[in-house]
Design a protein around this motif. Structure first.
Motif, PDB file in Angstrom:
ATOM      1  N   GLN A 110       0.805  -1.216   0.000  1.00 58.25           N
ATOM      2  CA  GLN A 110       0.000   0.000   0.000  1.00 58.25           C
ATOM      3  C   GLN A 110       0.839   1.268   0.000  1.00 58.25           C
ATOM      4  O   GLN A 110       0.527   2.240  -0.693  1.00 58.25           O
ATOM      5  N   VAL A 260     -17.643  -2.348   6.134  1.00 57.79           N
ATOM      6  CA  VAL A 260     -16.525  -1.504   6.545  1.00 57.79           C
ATOM      7  C   VAL A 260     -16.541  -1.407   8.074  1.00 57.79           C
ATOM      8  O   VAL A 260     -17.493  -0.887   8.659  1.00 57.79           O
ATOM      9  N   LEU A 266      -9.705   2.191   6.549  1.00 57.52           N
ATOM     10  CA  LEU A 266     -10.487   2.497   5.347  1.00 57.52           C
ATOM     11  C   LEU A 266     -11.491   3.631   5.554  1.00 57.52           C
ATOM     12  O   LEU A 266     -11.898   4.276   4.587  1.00 57.52           O
ATOM     13  N   LYS A 269     -11.565   7.130   3.581  1.00 55.08           N
ATOM     14  CA  LYS A 269     -10.834   7.063   2.318  1.00 55.08           C
ATOM     15  C   LYS A 269     -11.804   6.951   1.147  1.00 55.08           C
ATOM     16  O   LYS A 269     -12.936   6.469   1.279  1.00 55.08           O
ATOM     17  N   GLU A 273      -8.528   5.458  -3.125  1.00 56.53           N
ATOM     18  CA  GLU A 273      -7.477   5.400  -2.101  1.00 56.53           C
ATOM     19  C   GLU A 273      -7.478   4.065  -1.353  1.00 56.53           C
ATOM     20  O   GLU A 273      -6.430   3.586  -0.927  1.00 56.53           O
ATOM     21  N   ALA A 274      -8.646   3.480  -1.200  1.00 55.11           N
ATOM     22  CA  ALA A 274      -8.758   2.215  -0.473  1.00 55.11           C
ATOM     23  C   ALA A 274      -8.337   1.021  -1.312  1.00 55.11           C
ATOM     24  O   ALA A 274      -8.263  -0.099  -0.803  1.00 55.11           O
ATOM     25  N   ARG A 302     -16.408   8.408  -0.796  1.00 61.50           N
ATOM     26  CA  ARG A 302     -15.709   8.113   0.452  1.00 61.50           C
ATOM     27  C   ARG A 302     -16.448   7.039   1.246  1.00 61.50           C
ATOM     28  O   ARG A 302     -17.681   6.984   1.260  1.00 61.50           O
ATOM     29  N   LEU A 303     -15.672   6.220   1.939  1.00 63.04           N
ATOM     30  CA  LEU A 303     -16.230   5.138   2.730  1.00 63.04           C
ATOM     31  C   LEU A 303     -16.520   5.608   4.146  1.00 63.04           C
ATOM     32  O   LEU A 303     -15.730   6.365   4.725  1.00 63.04           O
ATOM     33  N   GLY A 326      -9.735  -4.078   7.331  1.00 62.58           N
ATOM     34  CA  GLY A 326     -10.783  -3.068   7.447  1.00 62.58           C
ATOM     35  C   GLY A 326     -12.120  -3.527   6.906  1.00 62.58           C
ATOM     36  O   GLY A 326     -13.130  -2.852   7.091  1.00 62.58           O
TER      37      GLY A 326
END
Length: 629
Positions: A110, A260, A266, A269, A273-274, A302-303, A326
C-alpha cells in the motif's frame, strides 16, 4: 589462517593446476568424463530452451546420467540438497508465508509499491527500493519475501507477472554489487583476496580486503545502468505472458457483501485510495449505507463506518477480498461460528435439487444452524444477483461459497444436499493482530544476519520457529508454502556445477579461452570476465568465483600487472547471472511465477550481461590501474 577458504596446500594445487594461460604452458586434457559432462550440460540447455519439460525433471535427469556414468558419486550428485543456500531458500518460503498470513506485507504493497498506472511506473516503484535493500540484505531472502507481494500486486494492477518478476530478480542482483555484504559471492571473493594478500606479506597493498564499499566504485555504475536498461527495454524484450495457472481461473461470478469496520484505516478514504477501484476480476457493484443504496459508485466516493459493500467477482478474488484489512463479511453469522476465523476454510458447495433449503432465502433457512457454516457469496449461472446475501432464494445448481470449519468437508462431502463440495486452497484470513510480532521477528532475522551475529540459515530457522510458536503461521501452512520444484532445481544445479569442477571441464575451457588473447592485459581481462560470466550461468556463482580466482591471479602474475582489476572483474561477473534461469537462485525463484521460458532470460538478460560486462571491463583498469605500484 584458521578460517581460510583455501588452505596453503589447496591454494598451491589450484594455481599449479591452472598453469599459465600462455601457449607454451602445459594444457589440461579432456577426459571421457569431461566430454560426458559437456554433453549433459549442452543437452540440459537445449531441453530447457526448446521444450516445455519442467526444469526440475530436466535437472534430476541430468544428475541421474552423471551418476550412472560414474562422473559423480551419490554424495557428490546430491550434495547440493544439503547446501546451506538451498536450505535457506526453503526456510524463507515459510517466513514469507507467515508474514503474508499476518498481513505484514500490506504496508509494503500500500505505501511503498502503491498503485502505479503503467508497467514502467510499476517497475520503477519496485526496482529502485529493492536494489537499495539488496545492498544490505542477501538477495535470496529478499526475493523469497517479495515474491508473494509482487504476485498479489500484479493481480491488483492487472499487469502480467512476466513484466515484473524478472526485473525483481535482476534488481536484487544489481543492488548486491554495491556493497561487500550485498551477495555471498562478494564475501567469498573478499576472503580469497585477503588470503592472497596475507601470502604477499609486506608487499600486500590491501590487507583488509575490498572494504565495505570498495566494489561500489564499479558496482554502482553497473547497477544504475542495469536498472535504466530494464526500464527502457523491458517493453520490447520481456514477454507479455501470464503464468500457466491463470488459464484455469474460475469463471463463476459471485455476489459478496463486505462491511466496513469501525475505527479502521479504510474509514474516510475514497474508493480509489482504499484500493477498491481496480480489483482483479471483481468490481464494486453498490454501497448500502443505512438503507440508502448507492449504485453508481465513483472513484471519489468516500467510505464510512458500517457501509455495506456489494461486490461481484470470481472465487479467487472473493477469497482475496476476505483478507483486506478493514473489511469483514457483512453477515454476523460468521462470528457466531465456534472456531476462530484463522482456523476456518473457504468451501464451494453446489446445491442439489434435493437440498432441504431449496426455495428458501438464506436467512430463512437458518443455514448456520443446519450446516455450521456461513454463506459468504453466491454464484448462479453467471448471473449477477442484485440482492443481499440473506435475501437470496436458494435454487438447485447455485454455487455457495462458504466459510466453514475443517469438519465441514468430512460431514458433507457425500451429503444429498450438495452435488459437489470442494475446498478453496491457499485461503486463510490474515491475523492482523499478529502482524507486529511477525515483522519484529523478520527484522530480528535481517539484523542478526546482516551484522553476522548468526549465519543466514540459522537466523532463518530461528525466525521460522518463532513464527510458528507465536501462531503467526500454522504448521500446515508452513509445509504447504515450500515450493519443492524450485528447491529441486537449485539442489540439482549444484551437482551439475560439481561435475564441471571435478572433470576439470571448467578449467580447460577457461585456460583455452584466456590463452587466445594472452598478450594484451585489456583483452585478457575481458576474457577472464567472459569465462567467469559463462561459468556463473552454468554453475553456482560462488563456485565460479572460487574457480576463476586463481586463474585471474596467475594470469596477472604472468603478465606482470596488478591483479586488482582481475579480482574485481570476477567479483562482478560471478554475481551477474542474467542470461539463464539457472545462473542465479533468484532467477529460478521467479521462473514459474513469471510464466517464463528459458529463452526469455537470454533475450532480456543477455544484453544486460554485455552491458554490465562492458562497464566493468572499461572502469576496472581505470580505478585499479594495471601497472604495479
Amino acid at each position: 589462517m584458521k578460517h581460510s577458504l583455501l588452505d596453503d596446500e589447496a591454494w598451491l594445487e589450484l594455481t599449479a593446476r591452472v598453469r599459465s594461460p600462455f601457449p607454451n604452458a602445459p594444457s589440461l586434457t579432456m577426459t571421457t568424463q569431461a566430454w560426458i559432462t559437456l554433453g549433459v550440460l549442452l543437452l540440459v540447455l537445449l531441453l530447457m530452451a526448446l521444450t516445455g519439460i519442467g526444469a526440475d525433471l530436466i535437472m534430476i535427469a541430468a544428475l541421474t546420467v552423471l551418476l550412472c556414468t560414474g562422473v559423480l558419486t551419490t554424495k557428490e550428485a546430491f550434495s547440493g540438497f544439503a547446501n546451506e543456500g538451498m536450505l535457506t531458500v526453503g526456510v524463507l518460503f515459510v517466513i514469507a508465508a507467515a508474514i503474508r498470513e499476518t498481513g505484514g506485507f500490506s504496508f509494503v504493497t500500500q505505501r511503498l509499491l502503491g498503485r502505479p498506472k503503467t508497467v514502467g511506473a510499476a517497475q520503477s516503484r519496485m526496482m529502485f527500493p529493492i536494489a537499495i535493500m539488496s545492498g544490505f540484505m542477501n538477495n535470496t531472502p529478499l526475493v523469497a519475501m517479495m515474491l508473494p507481494v509482487v504476485s498479489d500486486w500484479c493481480k491488483k494492477l492487472r499487469m502480467p507477472p512476466s513484466k515484473l518478476m524478472m526485473p525483481l530478480s535482476f534488481a536484487t542482483i544489481l543492488g548486491g554489487l554495491c556493497t561487500l555484504i550485498g551477495t555471498s559471492t562478494n564475501v567469498v571473493v573478499n576472503g580469497l583476496f585477503k588470503e592472497f594478500e596475507a601470502r604477499l606479506g609486506a608487499a600486500a597493498t590491501h590487507p583488509n580486503g575490498m572494504g565495505m564499499f570498495g566494489i561500489a566504485l564499479v558496482g554502482l555504475p553497473c547497477a544504475v545502468a542495469g536498472l535504466a536498461y530494464m526500464l527502457f527495454f523491458s517493453k520490447w524484450l520481456l514477454p507479455n505472458r501470464q503464468p500457466a495457472i491463470s488459464q484455469l481461473d474460475d469463471p463463476r461470478q459471485y455476489t459478496v457483501e463486505m462491511l466496513v469496520e469501525e475505527n479502521n484505516v479504510l474509514v474516510g478514504k475514497t474508493i480509489e485510495e482504499a484500493g477498491l477501484r481496480h480489483l482483479h476480476d471483481m468490481y464494486l457493484m453498490e454501497i448500502d449505507r443505512d438503507g440508502e443504496v448507492i449504485r453508481a459508485v465513483g472513484p471519489e466516493q468516500r467510505l464510512l463506518a458500517n457501509d455495506r459493500l456489494v461486490f461481484v467477482g470470481v472465487v479467487d478474488s472473493v477469497a482475496e477480498l476476505q483478507k483486506l484489512r478493514g473489511l469483514r463479511p457483512a453477515t454476523d453469522q460468521v462470528f457466531k461460528l465456534n472456531s476462530m476465523r484463522f482456523q476456518r476454510m473457504l468451501v464451494e458447495a453446489v446445491v442439489s435439487n434435493s437440498c432441504r433449503i431449496v426455495g428458501q432465502t438464506i436467512r430463512e433457512s437458518r443455514f448456520r444452524t443446519l450446516y455450521n457454516a456461513v454463506v459468504i457469496a453466491v454464484a448462479r449461472n453467471g448471473e449477477r444477483i442484485r440482492k443481499k446475501i440473506g435475501d437470496i432464494e436458494v435454487e438447485p445448481g447455485d454455487t455457495l461459497l462458504l466459510e466453514a470449519e475443517e469438519s465441514f468437508l468430512e460431514h458433507h462431502r457425500n451429503s444429498r444436499d450438495f452435488y459437489l463440495v470442494s475446498q478453496i486452497n491457499d485461503y486463510s484470513p490474515p491475523r492482523y493482530e499478529r502482524a507486529g510480532i511477525s515483522l519484529l521477528i523478520l527484522t530480528g532475522m535481517v539484523v542478526a544476519a546482516s551484522f553476522e551475529w548468526l549465519d543466514m540459515l540459522t537466523a532463518a530457522l530461528i525466525a521460522a520457529g518463532l513464527l510458528i510458536v507465536t501462531r503467526c503461521c500454522s504448521a500446515t501452512i508452513a509445509r504447504r508454502s515450500i515450493d519443492w520444484q524450485i528447491l529441486t532445481v537449485i539442489g540439482a544445479s549444484f551437482g551439475l556445477g560439481k561435475a564441471m569442477e571435478k572433470t576439470l571441464l571448467a578449467e580447460k575451457i577457461a585456460s583455452s579461452l584466456v590463452g587466445t588473447v594472452s598478450h594484451s592485459p585489456h583483452l585478457v581481462l575481458a576474457m577472464v570476465y567472459a569465462c567467469t560470466m559463462i561459468f556463473t550461468e552454468l554453475m553456482s556463482n560462488n563456485a565460479a568465483a572460487v574457480l576463476m580466482f586463481p586463474i585471474a591471479v596467475s594470469t596477472a602474475a604472468a603478465l606482470h600487472v596488478s591483479p586488482l582489476p582481475f579480482i574485481f572483474a570476477i567479483t562482478i561477473a560471478a554475481s551477474c547471472g542474467f542470461a539463464t534461469p539457472i545462473g542465479y537462485q533468484t532467477n529460478l525463484m521467479v521462473y514459474g511465477p513469471g510464466g517464463y521460458k528459458f529463452l526469455d532470460y537470454l533475450r532480456f538478460g543477455g544484453p544486460l550481461n554485455l552491458l554490465v560486462g562492458t562497464i566493468c571491463i572499461s572502469l576496472a583498469p581505470v580505478i585499479w590501474p594495471f601497472h604495479m605500484p
